[in-house]
Design a protein around this motif. Structure first.
Motif, PDB file in Angstrom:
ATOM      1  N   ASP A 198       0.860  -1.174   0.000  1.00 46.41           N
ATOM      2  CA  ASP A 198       0.000   0.000   0.000  1.00 46.41           C
ATOM      3  C   ASP A 198       0.899   1.229   0.000  1.00 46.41           C
ATOM      4  O   ASP A 198       1.735   1.385   0.893  1.00 46.41           O
ATOM      5  CB  ASP A 198      -0.892  -0.005   1.257  1.00 46.41           C
ATOM      6  N   PRO A 199       0.803   2.120  -0.971  1.00 39.98           N
ATOM      7  CA  PRO A 199       1.690   3.280  -1.025  1.00 39.98           C
ATOM      8  C   PRO A 199       1.568   4.188   0.182  1.00 39.98           C
ATOM      9  O   PRO A 199       2.431   5.018   0.424  1.00 39.98           O
ATOM     10  CB  PRO A 199       1.258   3.995  -2.307  1.00 39.98           C
ATOM     11  N   ARG A 200       0.508   4.039   0.941  1.00 42.22           N
ATOM     12  CA  ARG A 200       0.354   4.881   2.133  1.00 42.22           C
ATOM     13  C   ARG A 200       1.165   4.340   3.299  1.00 42.22           C
ATOM     14  O   ARG A 200       1.359   5.014   4.303  1.00 42.22           O
ATOM     15  CB  ARG A 200      -1.120   4.955   2.525  1.00 42.22           C
ATOM     16  N   ASP A 201       1.613   3.074   3.209  1.00 43.45           N
ATOM     17  CA  ASP A 201       2.406   2.492   4.286  1.00 43.45           C
ATOM     18  C   ASP A 201       3.682   3.290   4.496  1.00 43.45           C
ATOM     19  O   ASP A 201       4.293   3.783   3.571  1.00 43.45           O
ATOM     20  CB  ASP A 201       2.783   1.045   3.958  1.00 43.45           C
ATOM     21  N   GLY A 202       4.109   3.359   5.750  1.00 41.52           N
ATOM     22  CA  GLY A 202       5.367   4.017   6.052  1.00 41.52           C
ATOM     23  C   GLY A 202       5.235   5.500   6.308  1.00 41.52           C
ATOM     24  O   GLY A 202       6.235   6.170   6.561  1.00 41.52           O
ATOM     25  N   GLN A 203       4.011   6.045   6.234  1.00 46.20           N
ATOM     26  CA  GLN A 203       3.862   7.474   6.441  1.00 46.20           C
ATOM     27  C   GLN A 203       3.827   7.837   7.925  1.00 46.20           C
ATOM     28  O   GLN A 203       4.020   8.978   8.281  1.00 46.20           O
ATOM     29  CB  GLN A 203       2.570   7.962   5.769  1.00 46.20           C
ATOM     30  N   ARG A 204       3.574   6.846   8.787  1.00 48.01           N
ATOM     31  CA  ARG A 204       3.517   7.124  10.219  1.00 48.01           C
ATOM     32  C   ARG A 204       4.383   6.128  10.967  1.00 48.01           C
ATOM     33  O   ARG A 204       4.567   5.003  10.531  1.00 48.01           O
ATOM     34  CB  ARG A 204       2.066   7.036  10.703  1.00 48.01           C
ATOM     35  N   ASP A 205       4.905   6.572  12.098  1.00 51.38           N
ATOM     36  CA  ASP A 205       5.784   5.687  12.851  1.00 51.38           C
ATOM     37  C   ASP A 205       4.977   4.792  13.784  1.00 51.38           C
ATOM     38  O   ASP A 205       3.744   4.866  13.860  1.00 51.38           O
ATOM     39  CB  ASP A 205       6.843   6.488  13.603  1.00 51.38           C
ATOM     40  N   LEU A 206       5.683   3.935  14.498  1.00 51.07           N
ATOM     41  CA  LEU A 206       5.035   2.962  15.370  1.00 51.07           C
ATOM     42  C   LEU A 206       4.229   3.637  16.465  1.00 51.07           C
ATOM     43  O   LEU A 206       3.119   3.192  16.801  1.00 51.07           O
ATOM     44  CB  LEU A 206       6.088   2.032  15.981  1.00 51.07           C
ATOM     45  N   ALA A 207       4.757   4.704  17.054  1.00 55.00           N
ATOM     46  CA  ALA A 207       4.042   5.392  18.123  1.00 55.00           C
ATOM     47  C   ALA A 207       2.715   5.946  17.618  1.00 55.00           C
ATOM     48  O   ALA A 207       1.677   5.816  18.282  1.00 55.00           O
ATOM     49  CB  ALA A 207       4.903   6.512  18.700  1.00 55.00           C
ATOM     50  N   ALA A 208       2.722   6.549  16.435  1.00 57.23           N
ATOM     51  CA  ALA A 208       1.487   7.097  15.874  1.00 57.23           C
ATOM     52  C   ALA A 208       0.485   5.990  15.578  1.00 57.23           C
ATOM     53  O   ALA A 208      -0.719   6.133  15.812  1.00 57.23           O
ATOM     54  CB  ALA A 208       1.793   7.887  14.606  1.00 57.23           C
ATOM     55  N   SER A 209       0.976   4.855  15.065  1.00 57.06           N
ATOM     56  CA  SER A 209       0.093   3.732  14.751  1.00 57.06           C
ATOM     57  C   SER A 209      -0.566   3.173  15.999  1.00 57.06           C
ATOM     58  O   SER A 209      -1.769   2.888  16.021  1.00 57.06           O
ATOM     59  CB  SER A 209       0.876   2.638  14.027  1.00 57.06           C
ATOM     60  N   LEU A 210       0.216   3.021  17.058  1.00 57.78           N
ATOM     61  CA  LEU A 210      -0.338   2.474  18.292  1.00 57.78           C
ATOM     62  C   LEU A 210      -1.248   3.478  18.987  1.00 57.78           C
ATOM     63  O   LEU A 210      -2.233   3.095  19.632  1.00 57.78           O
ATOM     64  CB  LEU A 210       0.788   2.050  19.236  1.00 57.78           C
ATOM     65  N   ALA A 211      -0.945   4.751  18.862  1.00 60.49           N
ATOM     66  CA  ALA A 211      -1.793   5.766  19.487  1.00 60.49           C
ATOM     67  C   ALA A 211      -3.205   5.713  18.923  1.00 60.49           C
ATOM     68  O   ALA A 211      -4.179   5.998  19.635  1.00 60.49           O
ATOM     69  CB  ALA A 211      -1.192   7.149  19.279  1.00 60.49           C
ATOM     70  N   ASP A 212      -3.345   5.356  17.652  1.00 60.22           N
ATOM     71  CA  ASP A 212      -4.647   5.303  16.993  1.00 60.22           C
ATOM     72  C   ASP A 212      -5.217   3.894  16.919  1.00 60.22           C
ATOM     73  O   ASP A 212      -6.254   3.671  16.283  1.00 60.22           O
ATOM     74  CB  ASP A 212      -4.538   5.865  15.576  1.00 60.22           C
ATOM     75  N   ALA A 213      -4.558   2.936  17.542  1.00 61.41           N
ATOM     76  CA  ALA A 213      -5.002   1.543  17.457  1.00 61.41           C
ATOM     77  C   ALA A 213      -6.310   1.344  18.215  1.00 61.41           C
ATOM     78  O   ALA A 213      -6.575   2.004  19.228  1.00 61.41           O
ATOM     79  CB  ALA A 213      -3.925   0.623  18.018  1.00 61.41           C
TER      80      ALA A 213
END
Length: 287
Positions: free
Chosen positions: A98-113
C-alpha cells in the motif's frame, strides 16, 4: 567463557550491542567480584542500540510473563502496527504494498489503534487488556510530547539520564525496571542495573543487598558497588545465572559447592543446605 546465547537475552537482534572491556576487580567490592565471575562464565557484552519506543513496547509486553510468551506478542505487534515491518512482510509474501504504508511511525500507529484489536494481537503476552491500554496511552503521550518515536529516541539517548528516568517514571504504566531497561538497552547508558525478579532474588540471596530490600533498594545497592561499565553485562548475565543455577524453585548449591560457580561469593540467604530447604531471602530475615 560460554558461548553467547543464540538469542539476545534483552530482546532484539542477536548481534546488537557492544562488548565491554573486561577488567578484573580490585577486590574491594563483592558485588564487583560477582560481576567479574559472571563475565567469566557468560559474556561481557552490553546489549544496546535498540529504538527507545520499541524497547519500551517490548518491556511492557514482558511484564509478568516469560520471554516465550512475550516474544510472539512483540513480533505480531510489529508486523501489524510498524510500517517498516509490515512492508517487509508483504514483500516476502508477494503481496502488493500500500503506497500509504510508512507514512507514520510505530508510536502514531499504536496511538490510533483500536484496543480490542491490539489486545488480540498481543494476547500471548498475558494481561493483554491492561497492556494494550498502557501501550495506546504511552504511544499517544510520546506522539504528543515528543513528536514521534524518532524524537523520543533522541531524547533517551542524549538527555541527562536522571531526567530521562524521571520522565519515564512519570508515564503511567512505566515502573523502575521498565525505565532502566530503556536507559540501558536503548539509551546505552552505563551505570544502569535494571532489577527484574531474577536479579531481585539473586542479589539478596548472595547477600549483595539487604534480604528485605525491595527492587529499588537492590538497584541502588548494585549500582553503588558495581562499576558503571560492568552493570549492563552483569544485568543480563545475572538473569541467565538465575535461569540456569539459582531459580526460585531449584538452587544448584543444594547439589554441593561444586555445582554453583558463585558458591564462594554467596551468603546463601534463605538456603538451608543440610535440610535442603529454601525460602525467599525476605522470609529468612523473619526467622
Amino acid at each position: 567463557m560460554e558461548d553467547e546465547p543464540a538469542e539476545n537475552i534483552s530482546g532484539g537482534d542477536a548481534d546488537a550491542g557492544r562488548f565491554t572491556e573486561f577488567e578484573p576487580g580490585d577486590g574491594t567490592s563483592r558485588a564487583e567480584a560477582v560481576a567479574d565471575r559472571l563475565g567469566d562464565i557468560y559474556w561481557q557484552k552490553t546489549y544496546g542500540g535498540r529504538d527507545a519506543f520499541e524497547c519500551l513496547v517490548r518491556t511492557i509486553l514482558s511484564q509478568n510473563t516469560s520471554d516465550v510468551a512475550s516474544q510472539p506478542a512483540h513480533d505480531a505487534l510489529m508486523e501489524r502496527y510498524d510500517s517498516e515491518a509490515h512492508r517487509a512482510s508483504e514483500r516476502s509474501s508477494g503481496e502488493r504494498n500500500d503506497p500509504r504504508d510508512g507514512q507514520r511511525d510505530l508510536a502514531a500507529s499504536l496511538a490510533d489503534a483500536h484496543q480490542d484489536e491490539l489486545a488480540e494481537t498481543i494476547s500471548s503476552a498475558g494481561l493483554y487488556n491492561q497492556k494494550s491500554a498502557t501501550l495506546i496511552r504511552l504511544a499517544g503521550r510520546i506522539s504528543e510530547e515528543y513528536g514521534g518515536e524518532d524524537e523520543f529516541d533522541e531524547f533517551v539517548r542524549t538527555e541527562d539520564p536522571g531526567d530521562v528516568r524521571d520522565a519515564l517514571l512519570d508515564m503511567k504504566g512505566v515502573g523502575p525496571k521498565t525505565a532502566d531497561c530503556v536507559l540501558l538497552f536503548a539509551g546505552g547508558r552505563s551505570g544502569v542495573f535494571p532489577v527484574d525478579t531474577h536479579v531481585h532474588r539473586i542479589a539478596r540471596r548472595l547477600g549483595l543487598a539487604d534480604s528485605a530490600a525491595d527492587h529499588e533498594a537492590v538497584r541502588e545497592a548494585l549500582e553503588a558497588e558495581v562499576p558503571a561499565e560492568k552493570c549492563g553485562f552483569a544485568h543480563t548475565a545475572m538473569i541467565q545465572f538465575g535461569r540456569e543455577y539459582c531459580s526460585a524453585r531449584k538452587q544448584a548449591c543444594l547439589d554441593g559447592p561444586e555445582a554453583c560457580p558463585l558458591y564462594d561469593l554467596c551468603d546463601r540467604v534463605g538456603v538451608d543446605e543440610l535440610a535442603e530447604d529454601v525460602v525467599d531471602p525476605a522470609d529468612a530475615a523473619d526467622d
